[in-house]
Write a protein that holds these residues in place. Structure first.
Motif, PDB file in Angstrom:
ATOM      1  N   TYR A 257       2.384  62.623  41.563  1.00 54.34           N
ATOM      2  CA  TYR A 257       0.328  63.226  41.626  1.00 54.34           C
ATOM      3  C   TYR A 257       0.217  62.578  42.585  1.00 54.34           C
ATOM      4  O   TYR A 257       0.248  61.526  42.620  1.00 54.34           O
ATOM      5  N   ASP A 258      -0.657  63.811  42.597  1.00 57.99           N
ATOM      6  CA  ASP A 258      -2.222  63.785  43.463  1.00 57.99           C
ATOM      7  C   ASP A 258      -2.418  62.017  43.364  1.00 57.99           C
ATOM      8  O   ASP A 258      -2.259  62.333  42.180  1.00 57.99           O
ATOM      9  N   GLN A 259      -2.705  61.332  44.195  1.00 56.44           N
ATOM     10  CA  GLN A 259      -3.854  60.742  43.911  1.00 56.44           C
ATOM     11  C   GLN A 259      -4.753  60.131  44.672  1.00 56.44           C
ATOM     12  O   GLN A 259      -5.540  60.697  45.696  1.00 56.44           O
ATOM     13  N   VAL A 260      -6.338  59.475  44.055  1.00 60.61           N
ATOM     14  CA  VAL A 260      -7.321  59.617  44.769  1.00 60.61           C
ATOM     15  C   VAL A 260      -8.021  58.306  44.038  1.00 60.61           C
ATOM     16  O   VAL A 260      -7.725  57.826  43.385  1.00 60.61           O
ATOM     17  N   TRP A 265     -12.329  60.446  40.850  1.00 63.02           N
ATOM     18  CA  TRP A 265     -11.029  60.896  39.712  1.00 63.02           C
ATOM     19  C   TRP A 265     -11.123  62.772  38.977  1.00 63.02           C
ATOM     20  O   TRP A 265     -12.943  62.746  38.896  1.00 63.02           O
ATOM     21  N   TRP A 267      -8.799  65.562  36.492  1.00 60.81           N
ATOM     22  CA  TRP A 267      -7.893  65.878  36.224  1.00 60.81           C
ATOM     23  C   TRP A 267      -6.821  66.253  36.587  1.00 60.81           C
ATOM     24  O   TRP A 267      -7.318  66.850  37.678  1.00 60.81           O
ATOM     25  N   SER A 268      -5.462  66.013  36.294  1.00 61.39           N
ATOM     26  CA  SER A 268      -4.072  66.478  37.181  1.00 61.39           C
ATOM     27  C   SER A 268      -4.266  65.615  38.087  1.00 61.39           C
ATOM     28  O   SER A 268      -2.793  65.842  38.821  1.00 61.39           O
ATOM     29  N   LYS A 269      -4.867  64.711  38.697  1.00 61.34           N
ATOM     30  CA  LYS A 269      -4.995  63.354  39.649  1.00 61.34           C
ATOM     31  C   LYS A 269      -4.568  61.896  38.858  1.00 61.34           C
ATOM     32  O   LYS A 269      -5.398  61.692  37.958  1.00 61.34           O
ATOM     33  N   PHE A 407      -3.938  62.255  32.044  1.00 60.18           N
ATOM     34  CA  PHE A 407      -3.721  62.008  33.390  1.00 60.18           C
ATOM     35  C   PHE A 407      -5.322  60.477  34.066  1.00 60.18           C
ATOM     36  O   PHE A 407      -5.082  59.596  34.574  1.00 60.18           O
TER      37      PHE A 407
END
Length: 418
Positions: A257-260, A265, A267-269, A407
């Motif tokens: 999943y996408d990392q930030v 931050w 949702w969905s990451k 997430f």
């Protein structure tokens, strides 16, 4: 006559432990030796600005020995805890009939009785081309063994479904709420907005082989044999997919999943905390970043949180101390238990990446709330006596899916400067 002393790490290499208690005692002895020698290495660095080469090599050797002993300790604990199929309970007449029919199919290839039972159960996917569903006891045993061997499955949520796709609803925005007086007018609130996460299942297979002599031996328990043959193959493939899988004909791993950065931050990451240096821990106070990672997780998730990393990363952390001189890594309190890092249990997952520039090599979080494993009910076996004569192959399949369900429950450490 005096007995010759054998170093614990040599016993581990030779598999020379008679009991689980002996293995655990030697593991703790090795850890004490590691702690003493690593303390000596740190004192040499403080006084000479560098550690003696001999001391450093010794610490590394003992560190490797700790890893080997921990693996052997876990294997011995698993074997001792593994129950026999059926747990000694009496089977129903229907379960016994299915078990006997399945064993006949496994040994001889005769499938009429098994086909009749599956037709009676209205199993649309059965038949010689698709294989036959194993008895419930065998499926339960395979699931139990996978839970013990597959590191992520052992700490994640597991849900069994009957379809190829599982959908889980969640609210992207909740209803408006507020405080009101006892007799005040209640204004109408906005409705929640719902969305759904999808978890498709993909086919996982193994193909153990048996000799005709093994199948002719009435003493051999074929239910136990098939469970033990597929457990390692299934666990290895699952473990990799749950960590790095791309979701194409396999589960989607949490690292896909996408990392930030945690400050950004959404949702969905998955949020991450930087280690402070590219491809390594920060040169000064490296444990501070581990503390930052712990507190990047909300309090409600920290209660059941686990560390997840591979053996090499764990070996590096094992040498670290806090400001009071206490080791951050602590050995398990009991045989078969988990090592602890800063008060939280540590799970060793070899599919986690090694420490490198921009690698997400450490995960921390409540995986039971964060990651969902989806098992489709039914493990199938197809007997193949033709492809590898004189061996008989057993094409064994199960359907598994997986992905993130919350997430906010898992955070990563990214080995970068920022």
């Amino acid at each position: 006559m005096t007995s010759k002393m054998v170093a614990p790490e040599m016993k581990a290499d030779a598999g020379g432990y008679a009991t689980l208690s002996d293995a655990f005692d030697d593991f703790m002895t090795t850890f004490t030796q590691f702690r003493d020698d690593n303390d000596r290495r740190l004192r040499e660095i403080e006084t000479r600005k560098s550690a003696d080469v001999v001391t450093s090599d010794k610490v590394d050797r003992i560190n490797d020995a700790l890893d080997r002993q921990k693996r052997q300790l876990d294997e011995m604990a698993l074997k001792r805890a593994r129950p026999a199929l059926g747990d000694g309970r009496e089977m129903s007449a229907a379960a016994l009939e299915r078990k006997q029919a399945f064993e006949t199919y496994m040994r001889t290839g005769e499938e009429r009785a098994l086909r009749g039972l599956e037709a009676k159960d209205m199993s649309g996917g059965s038949g010689p081309d698709g294989g036959y569903v194993v008895p419930d006891e065998v499926e339960i045993e395979i699931g139990r063994r996978l839970a013990a061997l597959s590191p992520i499955r052992s700490i994640a949520s597991v849900r069994q479904v009957s379809s190829a796709l599982y959908k889980k609803s969640f609210m992207t925005t909740g209803p408006v709420v507020g405080w009101v007086g006892e007799t005040a007018v209640r204004p109408k609130t906005a409705s929640p907005v719902l969305d759904a996460l999808q978890f498709p299942t993909a086919e996982l297979y193994a193909m153990p082989a048996a000799t005709p002599a093994l199948l002719d031996d009435a003493v051999v328990d074929l239910d136990q044999w098939i469970a033990s043959e597929v457990e390692a193959a299934f666990a290895e493939q699952e473990g990799k997919a749950f960590v790095t899988g791309d979701g194409s004909n396999k589960p989607r791993g949490f690292l896909d999943y996408d990392q930030v950065a945690e400050t950004g931050w959404a949702w969905s990451k998955i949020g991450y905390v930087a280690s402070g240096a590219a491809g390594e821990f920060a040169a000064s106070n490296p444990s501070d970043k581990l503390i930052d990672l712990v507190y990047a997780l909300k309090a409600g998730y920290r209660q059941n949180a686990h560390w997840v990393m591979n053996r090499k990363t764990q070996a590096a952390i094992r040498k670290m101390k806090d400001v009071d001189g206490n080791y951050l890594w602590q050995p398990p309190a009991t045989a078969g238990g988990r090592a602890m890092l800063m008060g939280f249990p540590l799970v060793e997952a070899e599919d986690m990446p090694d420490v490198a520039a921009d690698s997400a090599s450490i995960a921390f979080g409540d995986f039971r709330r964060g990651y969902l494993v989806v098992d489709r009910a039914g493990v199938r076996v197809l007997r193949d006596p033709y492809s590898a004569k004189p061996y008989v192959l057993f094409y064994t399949t199960k359907r598994v899916g997986g992905g993130m369900q919350d997430f906010d429950a898992i955070k990563l450490m990214k080995f970068s400067a920022s």
